[in-house]
Design a protein around this motif. Structure first.
Motif, PDB file in Angstrom:
ATOM      1  N   THR A 109      -4.353  32.700 -19.268  1.00  0.00           N
ATOM      2  CA  THR A 109      -5.217  32.001 -18.313  1.00  0.00           C
ATOM      3  C   THR A 109      -4.406  31.244 -17.278  1.00  0.00           C
ATOM      4  O   THR A 109      -4.761  31.200 -16.094  1.00  0.00           O
ATOM      5  CB  THR A 109      -6.137  31.013 -19.055  1.00  0.00           C
ATOM      6  OG1 THR A 109      -6.932  31.736 -20.003  1.00  0.00           O
ATOM      7  CG2 THR A 109      -7.061  30.289 -18.084  1.00  0.00           C
ATOM      8  N   THR A 110      -3.290  30.653 -17.706  1.00  0.00           N
ATOM      9  CA  THR A 110      -2.513  29.794 -16.823  1.00  0.00           C
ATOM     10  C   THR A 110      -1.283  30.483 -16.231  1.00  0.00           C
ATOM     11  O   THR A 110      -0.466  29.827 -15.578  1.00  0.00           O
ATOM     12  CB  THR A 110      -2.050  28.536 -17.584  1.00  0.00           C
ATOM     13  OG1 THR A 110      -1.269  28.921 -18.721  1.00  0.00           O
ATOM     14  CG2 THR A 110      -3.244  27.721 -18.051  1.00  0.00           C
ATOM     15  N   SER A 111      -1.153  31.798 -16.443  1.00  0.00           N
ATOM     16  CA  SER A 111       0.023  32.517 -15.964  1.00  0.00           C
ATOM     17  C   SER A 111      -0.378  33.687 -15.081  1.00  0.00           C
ATOM     18  O   SER A 111      -1.541  34.097 -15.039  1.00  0.00           O
ATOM     19  CB  SER A 111       0.840  33.053 -17.149  1.00  0.00           C
ATOM     20  OG  SER A 111       1.240  32.016 -18.004  1.00  0.00           O
ATOM     21  N   HIS A 129      13.328  26.825  -5.868  1.00  0.00           N
ATOM     22  CA  HIS A 129      13.724  27.191  -7.230  1.00  0.00           C
ATOM     23  C   HIS A 129      14.287  25.961  -7.930  1.00  0.00           C
ATOM     24  O   HIS A 129      14.951  25.129  -7.299  1.00  0.00           O
ATOM     25  CB  HIS A 129      14.773  28.307  -7.213  1.00  0.00           C
ATOM     26  CG  HIS A 129      14.206  29.656  -7.490  1.00  0.00           C
ATOM     27  ND1 HIS A 129      13.353  30.291  -6.622  1.00  0.00           N
ATOM     28  CD2 HIS A 129      14.360  30.507  -8.551  1.00  0.00           C
ATOM     29  CE1 HIS A 129      13.009  31.470  -7.128  1.00  0.00           C
ATOM     30  NE2 HIS A 129      13.606  31.612  -8.310  1.00  0.00           N
ATOM     31  N   GLN A 130      14.009  25.853  -9.216  1.00  0.00           N
ATOM     32  CA  GLN A 130      14.566  24.759  -9.999  1.00  0.00           C
ATOM     33  C   GLN A 130      14.716  25.199 -11.446  1.00  0.00           C
ATOM     34  O   GLN A 130      14.094  26.174 -11.889  1.00  0.00           O
ATOM     35  CB  GLN A 130      13.676  23.512  -9.930  1.00  0.00           C
ATOM     36  CG  GLN A 130      12.358  23.618 -10.668  1.00  0.00           C
ATOM     37  CD  GLN A 130      11.583  22.306 -10.656  1.00  0.00           C
ATOM     38  OE1 GLN A 130      11.175  21.834  -9.612  1.00  0.00           O
ATOM     39  NE2 GLN A 130      11.392  21.720 -11.838  1.00  0.00           N
ATOM     40  N   GLY A 131      15.550  24.488 -12.184  1.00  0.00           N
ATOM     41  CA  GLY A 131      15.739  24.755 -13.600  1.00  0.00           C
ATOM     42  C   GLY A 131      14.880  23.836 -14.439  1.00  0.00           C
ATOM     43  O   GLY A 131      14.713  22.662 -14.113  1.00  0.00           O
ATOM     44  N   ILE A 132      14.312  24.372 -15.527  1.00  0.00           N
ATOM     45  CA  ILE A 132      13.514  23.565 -16.444  1.00  0.00           C
ATOM     46  C   ILE A 132      14.049  23.765 -17.857  1.00  0.00           C
ATOM     47  O   ILE A 132      14.626  24.821 -18.175  1.00  0.00           O
ATOM     48  CB  ILE A 132      12.003  23.887 -16.356  1.00  0.00           C
ATOM     49  CG1 ILE A 132      11.708  25.357 -16.752  1.00  0.00           C
ATOM     50  CG2 ILE A 132      11.486  23.608 -14.949  1.00  0.00           C
ATOM     51  CD1 ILE A 132      11.367  25.562 -18.189  1.00  0.00           C
ATOM     52  N   GLU A 133      13.845  22.758 -18.719  1.00  0.00           N
ATOM     53  CA  GLU A 133      14.434  22.804 -20.065  1.00  0.00           C
ATOM     54  C   GLU A 133      13.435  22.531 -21.173  1.00  0.00           C
ATOM     55  O   GLU A 133      13.834  22.373 -22.324  1.00  0.00           O
ATOM     56  CB  GLU A 133      15.595  21.807 -20.141  1.00  0.00           C
ATOM     57  CG  GLU A 133      16.675  22.067 -19.114  1.00  0.00           C
ATOM     58  CD  GLU A 133      17.863  21.135 -19.241  1.00  0.00           C
ATOM     59  OE1 GLU A 133      18.448  21.083 -20.345  1.00  0.00           O
ATOM     60  OE2 GLU A 133      18.200  20.453 -18.251  1.00  0.00           O
ATOM     61  N   ASP A 134      12.136  22.460 -20.851  1.00  0.00           N
ATOM     62  CA  ASP A 134      11.144  22.214 -21.893  1.00  0.00           C
ATOM     63  C   ASP A 134       9.804  22.810 -21.484  1.00  0.00           C
ATOM     64  O   ASP A 134       9.618  23.301 -20.362  1.00  0.00           O
ATOM     65  CB  ASP A 134      11.002  20.710 -22.175  1.00  0.00           C
ATOM     66  CG  ASP A 134      10.720  19.890 -20.916  1.00  0.00           C
ATOM     67  OD1 ASP A 134       9.992  20.387 -20.027  1.00  0.00           O
ATOM     68  OD2 ASP A 134      11.221  18.760 -20.818  1.00  0.00           O
ATOM     69  N   GLU A 135       8.859  22.764 -22.415  1.00  0.00           N
ATOM     70  CA  GLU A 135       7.537  23.360 -22.211  1.00  0.00           C
ATOM     71  C   GLU A 135       6.788  22.706 -21.052  1.00  0.00           C
ATOM     72  O   GLU A 135       6.073  23.374 -20.301  1.00  0.00           O
ATOM     73  CB  GLU A 135       6.718  23.235 -23.502  1.00  0.00           C
ATOM     74  CG  GLU A 135       5.409  24.003 -23.493  1.00  0.00           C
ATOM     75  CD  GLU A 135       5.594  25.511 -23.515  1.00  0.00           C
ATOM     76  OE1 GLU A 135       4.746  26.212 -22.935  1.00  0.00           O
ATOM     77  OE2 GLU A 135       6.571  25.978 -24.109  1.00  0.00           O
ATOM     78  N   GLU A 136       6.949  21.408 -20.911  1.00  0.00           N
ATOM     79  CA  GLU A 136       6.281  20.701 -19.813  1.00  0.00           C
ATOM     80  C   GLU A 136       6.773  21.217 -18.456  1.00  0.00           C
ATOM     81  O   GLU A 136       5.994  21.461 -17.540  1.00  0.00           O
ATOM     82  CB  GLU A 136       6.532  19.196 -19.917  1.00  0.00           C
ATOM     83  CG  GLU A 136       5.814  18.389 -18.845  1.00  0.00           C
ATOM     84  CD  GLU A 136       6.044  16.897 -18.993  1.00  0.00           C
ATOM     85  OE1 GLU A 136       5.593  16.135 -18.118  1.00  0.00           O
ATOM     86  OE2 GLU A 136       6.677  16.473 -19.992  1.00  0.00           O
ATOM     87  N   GLY A 137       8.083  21.387 -18.345  1.00  0.00           N
ATOM     88  CA  GLY A 137       8.642  21.906 -17.107  1.00  0.00           C
ATOM     89  C   GLY A 137       8.209  23.335 -16.836  1.00  0.00           C
ATOM     90  O   GLY A 137       8.030  23.734 -15.674  1.00  0.00           O
ATOM     91  N   LEU A 138       8.008  24.119 -17.892  1.00  0.00           N
ATOM     92  CA  LEU A 138       7.618  25.516 -17.738  1.00  0.00           C
ATOM     93  C   LEU A 138       6.288  25.659 -17.005  1.00  0.00           C
ATOM     94  O   LEU A 138       6.062  26.635 -16.291  1.00  0.00           O
ATOM     95  CB  LEU A 138       7.550  26.190 -19.110  1.00  0.00           C
ATOM     96  CG  LEU A 138       7.166  27.675 -19.146  1.00  0.00           C
ATOM     97  CD1 LEU A 138       8.107  28.512 -18.292  1.00  0.00           C
ATOM     98  CD2 LEU A 138       7.163  28.169 -20.595  1.00  0.00           C
ATOM     99  N   GLN A 139       5.409  24.674 -17.164  1.00  0.00           N
ATOM    100  CA  GLN A 139       4.105  24.734 -16.499  1.00  0.00           C
ATOM    101  C   GLN A 139       4.264  24.821 -14.981  1.00  0.00           C
ATOM    102  O   GLN A 139       3.416  25.400 -14.296  1.00  0.00           O
ATOM    103  CB  GLN A 139       3.259  23.511 -16.873  1.00  0.00           C
ATOM    104  CG  GLN A 139       3.090  23.266 -18.366  1.00  0.00           C
ATOM    105  CD  GLN A 139       2.656  24.492 -19.126  1.00  0.00           C
ATOM    106  OE1 GLN A 139       1.687  25.157 -18.774  1.00  0.00           O
ATOM    107  NE2 GLN A 139       3.369  24.813 -20.205  1.00  0.00           N
TER     108      GLN A 139
END
Length: 357
Positions: free
Chosen positions: A79-81, A114-124
């Motif tokens: 749903t969110t992707s 573009h940016q780097g993320i390291e957790d589930e929150e950032g993945l959103q």
């Protein structure tokens, strides 16, 4: 040092990152796209900018591809992707290895970088489709540093961005997963910025959220929604002025009209995108929430897909079944593109759309 002509430049920004003298600056042109400009007094003619250019010295390497249709079993992810939600499954695999995932995310004032993320929150921040060209300045150097530290890295981007990163690094290291998108062509950040300003002026508030492919109606994301302050606005994708201009090809970067990456043979790990035509290939798979085509180019990609297969519903395909227009040929240049670029500087979006219907 001489850079590519504008009509051939993808705007990936790798030349900006690789220049040892910081002689290259990225500047917006009349159409709102970033292009490199060289300060001749700083340039030492080292040639590094040409070695990392994804549009220079193109070689087509035939790969032993595996073709699949796939979607995650997790309804919330779909749903969110975008498409079938395969990107977040790959991203979570990397995050569980204490890795870092790079993708395009909206920053302050809805500028896409573009940016780097390291957790589930950032993945959103990375998950949804974003029809704007992202700014890559600084990212190539950052990824290089993370890889040298031994961290596992996933990079997701357009094929020209992936090729630029591959050339910047020289190889695809074992701790890098390179995921390219099936790309229609990148829209102008400058025109997107003007559209955001137009929405905020029309509704008298700040844009808080924008979904280019909202799946609430179970129509594979053919709905657009956005929120300004506390008010939500919803329309069909074909009724949105910005997306009308995009899918009529008026706001696409000139280099996209001769894109060399419209092929299934890419020197990356994965290619993912929408599985258009799923209703003909596998009608039982179609439920209105999106399905991804997945092309596994490398042995590393095939191994990872096998590991993650328990989190997906998928089926093997033949090449002809997954073929999309942008895997066969570039997007066509519209005859009235120059006229649009002249009009958009002076007229509101809705009026330009009516004039160029």
């Amino acid at each position: 040092m001489k850079l590519l002509k504008k009509k051939n430049c993808s705007g990936c920004g790798a030349c900006y990152d690789v220049c040892p003298m910081q002689a290259i600056k990225m500047k917006r042109d009349y159409e709102g796209f970033l292009y490199p400009h060289i300060a001749k007094n700083l340039c030492i003619e080292c040639g590094k900018c040409q070695t990392v250019c994804p549009m220079e010295d193109m070689k087509c390497v035939i790969s032993d591809n595996q073709y699949l249709g796939a979607k995650t079993i997790w309804d919330n992810e779909r749903t969110t992707s975008s498409s079938g939600g395969i990107f977040p499954i790959l991203a979570q695999y990397i995050l569980k290895k204490d890795g870092i995932v790079y993708g395009a995310a909206f920053q302050k004032n809805f500028v896409l970088k573009h940016q780097g993320i390291e957790d589930e929150e950032g993945l959103q921040l990375l998950k949804e489709t974003k029809y704007v060209q992202s700014d890559m300045r600084g990212i190539y150097k950052e990824i290089c540093r993370e890889i040298e530290k031994g961290r596992t890295v996933l990079f997701s981007g357009t094929p020209c961005q992936c090729e630029a990163l591959r050339k910047f690094l020289g190889i695809i290291p074992e701790n890098l997963l390179l995921v390219s998108l099936v790309c229609y062509g990148v829209p102008s950040p400058g025109i997107w910025e003007k559209y955001v300003h137009t929405l905020e002026k029309e509704h008298q508030g700040k844009l808080k959220r924008f979904s280019f492919r909202d799946k609430r109606d179970g129509d594979c994301g053919h709905t657009v929604s956005y929120s300004i302050e506390n008010q939500e606005y919803v329309s069909k994708l074909n009724d949105n002025p910005y997306l009308k201009l995009y899918f009529r090809n008026y706001i696409i970067r000139p280099a996209c009209f001769q894109c060399p990456f419209t092929t299934v043979h890419r020197q990356f790990d994965f290619t993912i995108g929408d599985f258009w035509g799923i209703e003909r290939v596998n009608p039982d798979f179609e439920d209105g929430m999106g399905t991804s085509i997945v092309i596994a180019h490398s042995e590393k990609a095939k191994h990872i897909f096998e590991i993650l297969s328990k989190e997906m519903k998928y089926f093997l395909c033949e090449k002809r079944q997954i073929m999309q227009p942008r895997l066969c040929e570039p997007t066509a240049r519209p005859q009235k593109k120059k006229l649009f670029m002249l009009l958009y500087h002076f007229l509101p979006f809705k009026i330009v759309c009516k004039l160029l219907h």
